[in-house]
Design an enzyme around this catalytic site. Sequence first.
Site, mmCIF file in Angstrom:
data_model
loop_
_atom_site.group_PDB
_atom_site.id
_atom_site.type_symbol
_atom_site.label_atom_id
_atom_site.label_comp_id
_atom_site.label_asym_id
_atom_site.label_seq_id
_atom_site.Cartn_x
_atom_site.Cartn_y
_atom_site.Cartn_z
ATOM 1 N N GLY A 14 1.323 0.535 6.332
ATOM 2 C CA GLY A 14 0.480 0.396 5.221
ATOM 3 C C GLY A 14 -0.397 -0.472 5.814
ATOM 4 O O GLY A 14 -0.250 -1.654 5.967
ATOM 5 N N THR A 143 1.903 -6.686 4.392
ATOM 6 C CA THR A 143 1.650 -6.041 3.564
ATOM 7 C C THR A 143 1.295 -6.534 2.065
ATOM 8 O O THR A 143 1.515 -7.510 1.989
ATOM 9 C CB THR A 143 3.405 -5.849 3.206
ATOM 10 O OG1 THR A 143 3.034 -4.757 2.289
ATOM 11 C CG2 THR A 143 4.551 -6.778 3.190
ATOM 12 N N ILE A 144 0.323 -5.849 1.884
ATOM 13 C CA ILE A 144 0.086 -5.682 0.298
ATOM 14 C C ILE A 144 0.680 -6.141 -0.944
ATOM 15 O O ILE A 144 0.749 -7.065 -1.866
ATOM 16 C CB ILE A 144 -0.984 -4.600 0.002
ATOM 17 C CG1 ILE A 144 -0.200 -3.547 -0.318
ATOM 18 C CG2 ILE A 144 -2.126 -5.101 0.524
ATOM 19 C CD1 ILE A 144 -1.523 -2.672 -0.951
ATOM 20 N N ASP A 145 1.888 -5.809 -0.315
ATOM 21 C CA ASP A 145 3.285 -6.091 -1.330
ATOM 22 C C ASP A 145 4.119 -6.520 -1.841
ATOM 23 O O ASP A 145 4.406 -7.107 -2.733
ATOM 24 C CB ASP A 145 4.416 -4.073 -1.523
ATOM 25 C CG ASP A 145 3.219 -2.705 -0.942
ATOM 26 O OD1 ASP A 145 2.948 -2.753 -2.088
ATOM 27 O OD2 ASP A 145 4.206 -2.322 -0.214
ATOM 28 N N ARG A 193 6.333 0.083 -5.352
ATOM 29 C CA ARG A 193 7.456 1.160 -5.399
ATOM 30 C C ARG A 193 8.534 0.304 -6.390
ATOM 31 O O ARG A 193 8.938 0.274 -7.660
ATOM 32 C CB ARG A 193 7.764 1.153 -3.988
ATOM 33 C CG ARG A 193 8.736 2.138 -4.210
ATOM 34 C CD ARG A 193 9.033 2.826 -3.214
ATOM 35 N NE ARG A 193 8.527 3.015 -2.680
ATOM 36 C CZ ARG A 193 7.487 5.075 -2.463
ATOM 37 N NH1 ARG A 193 8.506 5.260 -3.820
ATOM 38 N NH2 ARG A 193 6.574 4.902 -2.175
ATOM 39 N N LEU A 303 -7.726 1.982 -2.598
ATOM 40 C CA LEU A 303 -9.234 0.690 -2.510
ATOM 41 C C LEU A 303 -8.759 -0.536 -2.660
ATOM 42 O O LEU A 303 -9.247 -1.669 -2.356
ATOM 43 C CB LEU A 303 -9.747 1.147 -4.053
ATOM 44 C CG LEU A 303 -11.119 2.176 -4.429
ATOM 45 C CD1 LEU A 303 -11.159 2.174 -5.544
ATOM 46 C CD2 LEU A 303 -11.708 2.564 -2.960
ATOM 47 N N GLN A 304 -7.485 -1.144 -2.940
ATOM 48 C CA GLN A 304 -6.821 -2.641 -3.120
ATOM 49 C C GLN A 304 -5.849 -2.465 -2.116
ATOM 50 O O GLN A 304 -6.468 -3.648 -1.436
ATOM 51 C CB GLN A 304 -5.807 -2.501 -4.529
ATOM 52 C CG GLN A 304 -4.710 -1.279 -3.816
ATOM 53 C CD GLN A 304 -3.631 -1.155 -5.089
ATOM 54 O OE1 GLN A 304 -2.700 -2.261 -5.496
ATOM 55 N NE2 GLN A 304 -3.737 -0.472 -5.130
#
Length: 415
Positions: A14, A143-145, A193, A303-304
Amino acid sequence: MAKKRNIIVGQSGGPTAVINSSLAGVYKTAKERGFHKVYGMLHGVQGFLDEQYVDLSTQIHSDIDIELLKRTPSAFLGSCRYKLPEIHENPEIYQKLFEIMEKLNIEAFIYIGGNDSMDTIKKLSDYAIIKGHTQKFLGVPKTIDNDLALTDHTPGFGSAAKYIAASTKEVIRDALGLNYKKESITVIEIMGRNAGWLTGATALARTEECEGPDAIYLPEVVFDIEKFLKNTRELLKKKNSVVIAVSEGIKIADGRYVCELSGGSDYVDAFGHKQLQGTAAYLANFLGAEIGCKTRSIEFSTLQRSASHMASRVDVDEAFMVGGAAVKAADEGDSGKMVVIDRLSDDPYQSNAGIYDVHRIANHEKLVPRSWVNKDGDYVTDEFINYIEPLIHGDYQPFMVNGLPQHLVLKRKQK
Protein backbone atom coordinates in the site's frame (compact mmCIF):
# COMPACT_ATOMS: atom_id res chain seq x y z
CA MET A 1 38.00 -3.72 -16.54
CA ALA A 2 35.99 -3.91 -13.31
CA LYS A 3 32.30 -4.70 -13.56
CA LYS A 4 30.12 -1.63 -13.12
CA ARG A 5 28.23 -1.68 -9.81
CA ASN A 6 24.47 -1.30 -10.22
CA ILE A 7 21.62 -1.32 -7.73
CA ILE A 8 17.88 -1.84 -8.15
CA VAL A 9 15.05 -0.65 -5.93
CA GLY A 10 11.34 -1.45 -5.88
CA GLN A 11 8.23 -0.48 -3.97
CA SER A 12 5.52 -2.86 -2.84
CA GLY A 13 2.23 -2.90 -0.94
CA GLY A 14 0.00 0.00 0.00
CA PRO A 15 1.05 3.62 -0.59
CA THR A 16 2.14 6.12 2.05
CA ALA A 17 2.88 9.84 2.14
CA VAL A 18 6.64 9.19 2.52
CA ILE A 19 7.43 5.99 0.59
CA ASN A 20 9.15 8.12 -2.05
CA SER A 21 11.31 9.80 0.56
CA SER A 22 12.79 6.32 1.15
CA LEU A 23 13.26 5.97 -2.62
CA ALA A 24 15.04 9.34 -2.65
CA GLY A 25 17.26 8.13 0.20
CA VAL A 26 18.18 5.01 -1.77
CA TYR A 27 18.97 6.97 -4.94
CA LYS A 28 21.01 9.74 -3.30
CA THR A 29 23.04 7.36 -1.12
CA ALA A 30 23.69 4.94 -3.99
CA LYS A 31 25.06 7.78 -6.09
CA GLU A 32 27.18 9.05 -3.22
CA ARG A 33 28.60 5.56 -2.67
CA GLY A 34 29.64 5.17 -6.27
CA PHE A 35 27.02 2.86 -7.72
CA HIS A 36 27.00 3.33 -11.47
CA LYS A 37 23.29 2.94 -12.18
CA VAL A 38 20.27 2.94 -9.92
CA TYR A 39 17.39 1.06 -11.53
CA GLY A 40 13.80 1.25 -10.36
CA MET A 41 11.57 -1.77 -10.91
CA LEU A 42 8.14 -0.75 -12.16
CA HIS A 43 5.35 -2.25 -10.05
CA GLY A 44 7.68 -4.11 -7.77
CA VAL A 45 8.96 -7.63 -8.21
CA GLN A 46 5.92 -8.49 -10.32
CA GLY A 47 6.86 -5.88 -12.92
CA PHE A 48 10.53 -6.85 -12.65
CA LEU A 49 9.62 -10.40 -13.69
CA ASP A 50 8.35 -8.84 -16.93
CA GLU A 51 11.59 -6.83 -17.20
CA GLN A 52 9.81 -3.59 -16.45
CA TYR A 53 12.37 -1.20 -14.99
CA VAL A 54 13.76 2.29 -15.47
CA ASP A 55 17.12 3.99 -15.00
CA LEU A 56 16.32 6.51 -12.26
CA SER A 57 18.87 8.99 -13.63
CA THR A 58 16.39 9.54 -16.49
CA GLN A 59 13.81 10.67 -13.90
CA ILE A 60 15.84 12.47 -11.23
CA HIS A 61 18.01 15.23 -12.66
CA SER A 62 18.78 17.48 -9.70
CA ASP A 63 18.57 18.03 -5.97
CA ILE A 64 15.30 19.86 -6.62
CA ASP A 65 13.89 16.64 -8.14
CA ILE A 66 14.99 14.73 -5.04
CA GLU A 67 13.19 17.25 -2.83
CA LEU A 68 10.11 17.03 -5.05
CA LEU A 69 10.22 13.22 -4.88
CA LYS A 70 10.33 13.39 -1.07
CA ARG A 71 7.11 15.44 -1.20
CA THR A 72 5.33 13.12 -3.66
CA PRO A 73 2.93 10.58 -2.10
CA SER A 74 2.29 6.98 -3.15
CA ALA A 75 4.66 4.73 -5.06
CA PHE A 76 6.53 6.75 -7.69
CA LEU A 77 7.64 3.50 -9.38
CA GLY A 78 4.29 1.77 -9.04
CA SER A 79 3.54 -0.95 -6.54
CA CYS A 80 2.21 -4.50 -6.47
CA ARG A 81 0.74 -7.06 -4.11
CA TYR A 82 2.57 -10.10 -5.40
CA LYS A 83 3.49 -13.08 -3.26
CA LEU A 84 6.58 -14.96 -4.39
CA PRO A 85 5.98 -18.73 -4.25
CA GLU A 86 8.08 -20.87 -1.96
CA ILE A 87 11.41 -21.67 -3.61
CA HIS A 88 10.65 -25.39 -3.99
CA GLU A 89 7.22 -24.65 -5.50
CA ASN A 90 8.47 -22.65 -8.48
CA PRO A 91 12.26 -22.36 -8.79
CA GLU A 92 11.83 -21.11 -12.38
CA ILE A 93 10.59 -17.74 -11.11
CA TYR A 94 13.72 -17.33 -9.02
CA GLN A 95 15.94 -18.37 -11.91
CA LYS A 96 14.31 -15.75 -14.09
CA LEU A 97 14.68 -12.99 -11.49
CA PHE A 98 18.37 -13.74 -11.02
CA GLU A 99 18.96 -13.92 -14.78
CA ILE A 100 17.55 -10.40 -15.12
CA MET A 101 19.71 -9.21 -12.22
CA GLU A 102 22.82 -10.76 -13.79
CA LYS A 103 22.01 -9.07 -17.12
CA LEU A 104 21.76 -5.68 -15.39
CA ASN A 105 24.90 -6.27 -13.27
CA ILE A 106 22.84 -5.84 -10.10
CA GLU A 107 24.90 -5.92 -6.92
CA ALA A 108 22.18 -4.89 -4.47
CA PHE A 109 18.40 -5.34 -4.46
CA ILE A 110 16.45 -2.94 -2.20
CA TYR A 111 12.74 -3.47 -1.55
CA ILE A 112 10.59 -0.83 0.17
CA GLY A 113 7.51 -2.33 1.77
CA GLY A 114 5.70 -3.93 4.68
CA ASN A 115 5.31 -7.45 6.04
CA ASP A 116 4.65 -9.14 2.72
CA SER A 117 7.53 -7.29 1.07
CA MET A 118 9.94 -8.48 3.75
CA ASP A 119 8.83 -12.02 2.87
CA THR A 120 10.11 -11.29 -0.66
CA ILE A 121 13.51 -10.17 0.69
CA LYS A 122 13.70 -13.27 2.88
CA LYS A 123 13.01 -15.64 -0.01
CA LEU A 124 15.37 -13.93 -2.47
CA SER A 125 18.23 -13.80 0.04
CA ASP A 126 17.66 -17.47 0.93
CA TYR A 127 17.73 -18.45 -2.74
CA ALA A 128 20.94 -16.47 -3.27
CA ILE A 129 22.61 -18.37 -0.42
CA ILE A 130 21.40 -21.75 -1.69
CA LYS A 131 22.60 -21.10 -5.24
CA GLY A 132 25.75 -19.15 -4.41
CA HIS A 133 24.67 -15.81 -5.89
CA THR A 134 26.47 -12.71 -4.62
CA GLN A 135 23.68 -10.10 -4.80
CA LYS A 136 22.70 -8.43 -1.53
CA PHE A 137 19.05 -8.13 -0.49
CA LEU A 138 17.87 -5.42 1.91
CA GLY A 139 14.40 -4.41 3.07
CA VAL A 140 13.29 -0.85 3.82
CA PRO A 141 10.27 -0.60 6.16
CA LYS A 142 7.11 1.06 4.87
CA THR A 143 3.57 0.83 6.15
CA ILE A 144 1.04 3.20 7.60
CA ASP A 145 -0.21 0.28 9.72
CA ASN A 146 2.92 0.36 11.94
CA ASP A 147 2.72 -3.43 12.33
CA LEU A 148 6.30 -4.47 11.46
CA ALA A 149 8.17 -6.33 14.17
CA LEU A 150 11.43 -5.14 15.79
CA THR A 151 11.30 -1.57 14.51
CA ASP A 152 10.08 1.10 16.94
CA HIS A 153 7.73 2.35 14.24
CA THR A 154 7.47 2.39 10.45
CA PRO A 155 7.88 5.25 7.97
CA GLY A 156 4.45 6.27 6.72
CA PHE A 157 2.80 5.79 10.09
CA GLY A 158 3.67 9.21 11.53
CA SER A 159 2.22 11.13 8.59
CA ALA A 160 -0.92 8.99 8.49
CA ALA A 161 -1.35 9.50 12.25
CA LYS A 162 -0.92 13.27 11.82
CA TYR A 163 -3.61 13.34 9.09
CA ILE A 164 -5.96 11.14 11.14
CA ALA A 165 -5.57 13.26 14.28
CA ALA A 166 -6.11 16.53 12.37
CA SER A 167 -9.08 15.14 10.45
CA THR A 168 -10.63 13.77 13.64
CA LYS A 169 -10.45 17.24 15.19
CA GLU A 170 -12.19 18.65 12.11
CA VAL A 171 -14.90 15.97 12.18
CA ILE A 172 -15.54 16.76 15.85
CA ARG A 173 -15.79 20.50 15.11
CA ASP A 174 -18.16 19.78 12.24
CA ALA A 175 -20.41 17.63 14.42
CA LEU A 176 -20.46 20.16 17.28
CA GLY A 177 -21.35 23.02 14.95
CA LEU A 178 -24.39 21.26 13.53
CA ASN A 179 -26.04 20.24 16.78
CA TYR A 180 -28.51 22.34 18.70
CA LYS A 181 -30.71 20.38 21.10
CA LYS A 182 -30.39 17.39 18.79
CA GLU A 183 -28.49 14.20 19.49
CA SER A 184 -26.11 12.87 16.87
CA ILE A 185 -23.52 10.09 16.60
CA THR A 186 -20.61 10.07 14.17
CA VAL A 187 -18.66 6.84 13.61
CA ILE A 188 -15.24 7.25 11.98
CA GLU A 189 -13.67 4.20 10.30
CA ILE A 190 -9.88 4.03 10.09
CA MET A 191 -7.62 1.48 8.41
CA GLY A 192 -6.20 -1.38 10.47
CA ARG A 193 -6.88 -5.05 9.80
CA ASN A 194 -5.32 -6.61 12.89
CA ALA A 195 -3.37 -3.70 14.36
CA GLY A 196 -5.04 -0.60 15.80
CA TRP A 197 -2.13 1.85 15.72
CA LEU A 198 -3.84 4.19 13.25
CA THR A 199 -7.19 4.18 15.01
CA GLY A 200 -5.46 4.90 18.30
CA ALA A 201 -3.98 8.00 16.67
CA THR A 202 -7.42 9.64 16.88
CA ALA A 203 -6.67 10.12 20.59
CA LEU A 204 -4.16 12.82 19.59
CA ALA A 205 -7.19 14.97 18.71
CA ARG A 206 -7.73 15.42 22.47
CA THR A 207 -6.10 18.82 22.96
CA GLU A 208 -6.68 22.01 24.94
CA GLU A 209 -9.54 23.07 22.69
CA CYS A 210 -10.88 19.66 21.63
CA GLU A 211 -12.24 16.77 23.70
CA GLY A 212 -11.14 14.23 21.12
CA PRO A 213 -13.17 11.14 20.20
CA ASP A 214 -15.49 9.81 22.90
CA ALA A 215 -14.57 6.17 22.34
CA ILE A 216 -11.92 4.26 20.38
CA TYR A 217 -12.19 0.59 19.39
CA LEU A 218 -9.16 -1.35 18.19
CA PRO A 219 -9.00 -4.83 16.60
CA GLU A 220 -6.71 -6.08 19.39
CA VAL A 221 -9.77 -6.19 21.71
CA VAL A 222 -12.81 -8.35 20.95
CA PHE A 223 -15.72 -6.09 20.01
CA ASP A 224 -18.90 -6.55 22.07
CA ILE A 225 -21.73 -4.91 20.17
CA GLU A 226 -24.14 -4.86 23.14
CA LYS A 227 -21.49 -3.27 25.35
CA PHE A 228 -20.84 -0.79 22.53
CA LEU A 229 -24.53 0.13 22.43
CA LYS A 230 -24.69 0.54 26.22
CA ASN A 231 -21.58 2.74 26.26
CA THR A 232 -22.94 4.94 23.47
CA ARG A 233 -26.24 5.42 25.31
CA GLU A 234 -24.30 6.50 28.40
CA LEU A 235 -22.27 8.99 26.35
CA LEU A 236 -25.45 10.53 24.93
CA LYS A 237 -26.69 11.22 28.46
CA LYS A 238 -23.69 13.50 28.94
CA LYS A 239 -23.48 15.24 25.55
CA ASN A 240 -25.51 15.77 22.38
CA SER A 241 -22.72 15.02 19.90
CA VAL A 242 -20.82 11.73 20.20
CA VAL A 243 -17.86 10.84 17.96
CA ILE A 244 -16.55 7.26 17.94
CA ALA A 245 -13.45 5.91 16.15
CA VAL A 246 -13.29 2.27 15.04
CA SER A 247 -10.73 0.17 13.21
CA GLU A 248 -11.98 -1.42 10.01
CA GLY A 249 -10.78 -4.77 11.37
CA ILE A 250 -12.68 -4.99 14.67
CA LYS A 251 -14.12 -8.48 15.25
CA ILE A 252 -16.87 -9.95 17.39
CA ALA A 253 -16.33 -12.94 19.68
CA ASP A 254 -16.92 -15.58 16.99
CA GLY A 255 -14.10 -14.16 14.84
CA ARG A 256 -16.19 -12.40 12.23
CA TYR A 257 -15.30 -8.88 11.18
CA VAL A 258 -18.02 -6.38 12.08
CA CYS A 259 -18.12 -5.31 8.44
CA GLU A 260 -19.12 -8.90 7.51
CA LEU A 261 -22.32 -8.58 9.56
CA SER A 262 -23.83 -6.55 6.71
CA GLY A 263 -22.71 -8.93 3.98
CA GLY A 264 -19.57 -7.22 2.73
CA SER A 265 -17.27 -8.17 -0.10
CA ASP A 266 -15.96 -11.70 -0.74
CA TYR A 267 -12.80 -10.35 -2.40
CA VAL A 268 -9.54 -11.85 -1.11
CA ASP A 269 -6.10 -10.66 -2.30
CA ALA A 270 -2.99 -12.71 -3.14
CA PHE A 271 -2.01 -12.85 0.53
CA GLY A 272 -5.43 -14.11 1.67
CA HIS A 273 -6.56 -10.74 3.05
CA LYS A 274 -10.29 -10.04 2.95
CA GLN A 275 -11.42 -6.65 1.75
CA LEU A 276 -12.62 -4.68 4.76
CA GLN A 277 -15.06 -1.83 4.38
CA GLY A 278 -18.38 -0.75 5.77
CA THR A 279 -17.64 -1.17 9.49
CA ALA A 280 -18.61 2.41 10.36
CA ALA A 281 -21.67 2.31 8.10
CA TYR A 282 -22.92 -0.88 9.76
CA LEU A 283 -22.41 0.51 13.28
CA ALA A 284 -23.97 3.89 12.45
CA ASN A 285 -27.05 2.16 11.03
CA PHE A 286 -27.19 -0.15 14.06
CA LEU A 287 -27.03 2.77 16.50
CA GLY A 288 -29.57 4.76 14.50
CA ALA A 289 -32.04 1.88 14.65
CA GLU A 290 -31.47 1.16 18.36
CA ILE A 291 -31.26 4.71 19.70
CA GLY A 292 -33.32 6.60 17.16
CA CYS A 293 -31.09 9.61 16.68
CA LYS A 294 -29.18 11.03 13.73
CA THR A 295 -26.12 8.96 12.84
CA ARG A 296 -23.35 9.42 10.31
CA SER A 297 -20.48 7.22 9.17
CA ILE A 298 -17.19 8.53 7.78
CA GLU A 299 -14.51 6.35 6.18
CA PHE A 300 -11.10 7.98 5.96
CA SER A 301 -10.30 5.15 3.53
CA THR A 302 -7.41 5.87 1.14
CA LEU A 303 -7.30 9.56 2.12
CA GLN A 304 -5.16 8.71 5.16
CA ARG A 305 -2.49 6.93 3.11
CA SER A 306 -1.22 9.60 0.74
CA ALA A 307 -1.92 12.92 2.44
CA SER A 308 1.53 14.36 1.80
CA HIS A 309 0.20 17.89 2.42
CA MET A 310 -0.03 16.81 6.10
CA ALA A 311 3.26 14.91 6.20
CA SER A 312 5.26 14.86 9.41
CA ARG A 313 8.83 16.15 9.07
CA VAL A 314 9.98 13.43 11.46
CA ASP A 315 8.38 10.86 9.15
CA VAL A 316 9.85 12.29 5.93
CA ASP A 317 13.34 12.52 7.44
CA GLU A 318 13.23 8.99 8.88
CA ALA A 319 11.95 7.54 5.61
CA PHE A 320 14.90 9.14 3.82
CA MET A 321 17.25 7.86 6.54
CA VAL A 322 16.21 4.19 6.28
CA GLY A 323 16.44 4.26 2.47
CA GLY A 324 20.01 5.49 2.69
CA ALA A 325 20.85 3.05 5.49
CA ALA A 326 19.76 0.09 3.34
CA VAL A 327 22.19 1.09 0.57
CA LYS A 328 24.97 1.54 3.12
CA ALA A 329 24.27 -1.90 4.62
CA ALA A 330 24.25 -3.61 1.21
CA ASP A 331 27.43 -1.80 0.19
CA GLU A 332 29.11 -3.07 3.36
CA GLY A 333 28.11 -6.68 2.71
CA ASP A 334 24.84 -7.18 4.59
CA SER A 335 22.05 -9.25 3.07
CA GLY A 336 18.78 -10.77 4.22
CA LYS A 337 18.25 -7.84 6.56
CA MET A 338 15.72 -5.04 7.12
CA VAL A 339 16.61 -1.57 8.29
CA VAL A 340 14.73 -0.55 11.45
CA ILE A 341 14.19 2.68 13.37
CA ASP A 342 15.55 2.65 16.91
CA ARG A 343 14.17 5.30 19.29
CA LEU A 344 16.98 6.85 21.32
CA SER A 345 14.96 9.34 23.39
CA ASP A 346 11.52 10.94 23.64
CA ASP A 347 12.44 14.42 24.91
CA PRO A 348 14.02 15.57 22.76
CA TYR A 349 12.87 12.94 20.28
CA GLN A 350 15.83 11.22 18.61
CA SER A 351 16.17 8.09 16.50
CA ASN A 352 18.68 6.30 14.32
CA ALA A 353 18.77 3.41 11.87
CA GLY A 354 19.48 -0.14 12.98
CA ILE A 355 19.36 -3.45 11.13
CA TYR A 356 17.85 -6.86 11.86
CA ASP A 357 17.65 -10.26 10.20
CA VAL A 358 14.57 -10.21 7.97
CA HIS A 359 13.68 -13.76 9.08
CA ARG A 360 12.76 -12.26 12.46
CA ILE A 361 10.47 -9.69 10.83
CA ALA A 362 8.77 -11.21 7.77
CA ASN A 363 5.24 -12.49 8.40
CA HIS A 364 5.20 -11.25 12.02
CA GLU A 365 2.72 -8.56 13.07
CA LYS A 366 3.31 -6.01 15.83
CA LEU A 367 0.04 -5.31 17.59
CA VAL A 368 -0.91 -2.63 20.10
CA PRO A 369 -0.09 -4.03 23.56
CA ARG A 370 -3.23 -4.80 25.55
CA SER A 371 -1.79 -2.71 28.38
CA TRP A 372 -1.96 0.33 26.06
CA VAL A 373 -5.76 -0.01 25.86
CA ASN A 374 -7.93 0.79 28.89
CA LYS A 375 -9.68 -1.90 30.92
CA ASP A 376 -13.02 -1.40 29.16
CA GLY A 377 -11.38 -1.68 25.73
CA ASP A 378 -12.82 1.60 24.47
CA TYR A 379 -9.84 4.00 24.62
CA VAL A 380 -6.05 4.06 24.48
CA THR A 381 -3.82 4.90 27.45
CA ASP A 382 -1.41 7.78 28.01
CA GLU A 383 1.45 5.37 27.27
CA PHE A 384 0.09 4.87 23.75
CA ILE A 385 -0.29 8.63 23.24
CA ASN A 386 3.23 9.34 24.53
CA TYR A 387 4.63 6.76 22.12
CA ILE A 388 2.92 8.17 19.04
CA GLU A 389 2.97 11.92 19.74
CA PRO A 390 6.62 12.66 18.75
CA LEU A 391 6.12 10.96 15.38
CA ILE A 392 3.72 13.61 14.03
CA HIS A 393 5.97 16.58 14.76
CA GLY A 394 7.11 19.09 12.17
CA ASP A 395 5.83 19.96 8.73
CA TYR A 396 7.25 19.26 5.30
CA GLN A 397 5.58 21.80 3.09
CA PRO A 398 4.82 20.74 -0.48
CA PHE A 399 5.94 22.81 -3.45
CA MET A 400 2.79 24.67 -4.42
CA VAL A 401 1.84 25.51 -8.01
CA ASN A 402 -1.36 27.45 -8.66
CA GLY A 403 -2.47 26.72 -5.11
CA LEU A 404 -1.98 22.94 -5.28
CA PRO A 405 0.85 20.57 -4.28
CA GLN A 406 3.23 19.62 -7.09
CA HIS A 407 4.35 15.99 -7.49
CA LEU A 408 7.11 14.24 -9.40
CA VAL A 409 5.60 11.97 -12.05
CA LEU A 410 7.31 9.01 -13.71
CA LYS A 411 8.00 9.60 -17.40
CA ARG A 412 7.87 6.26 -19.12
CA LYS A 413 9.83 5.50 -22.26
CA GLN A 414 9.86 2.41 -24.41
CA LYS A 415 12.99 0.38 -23.78
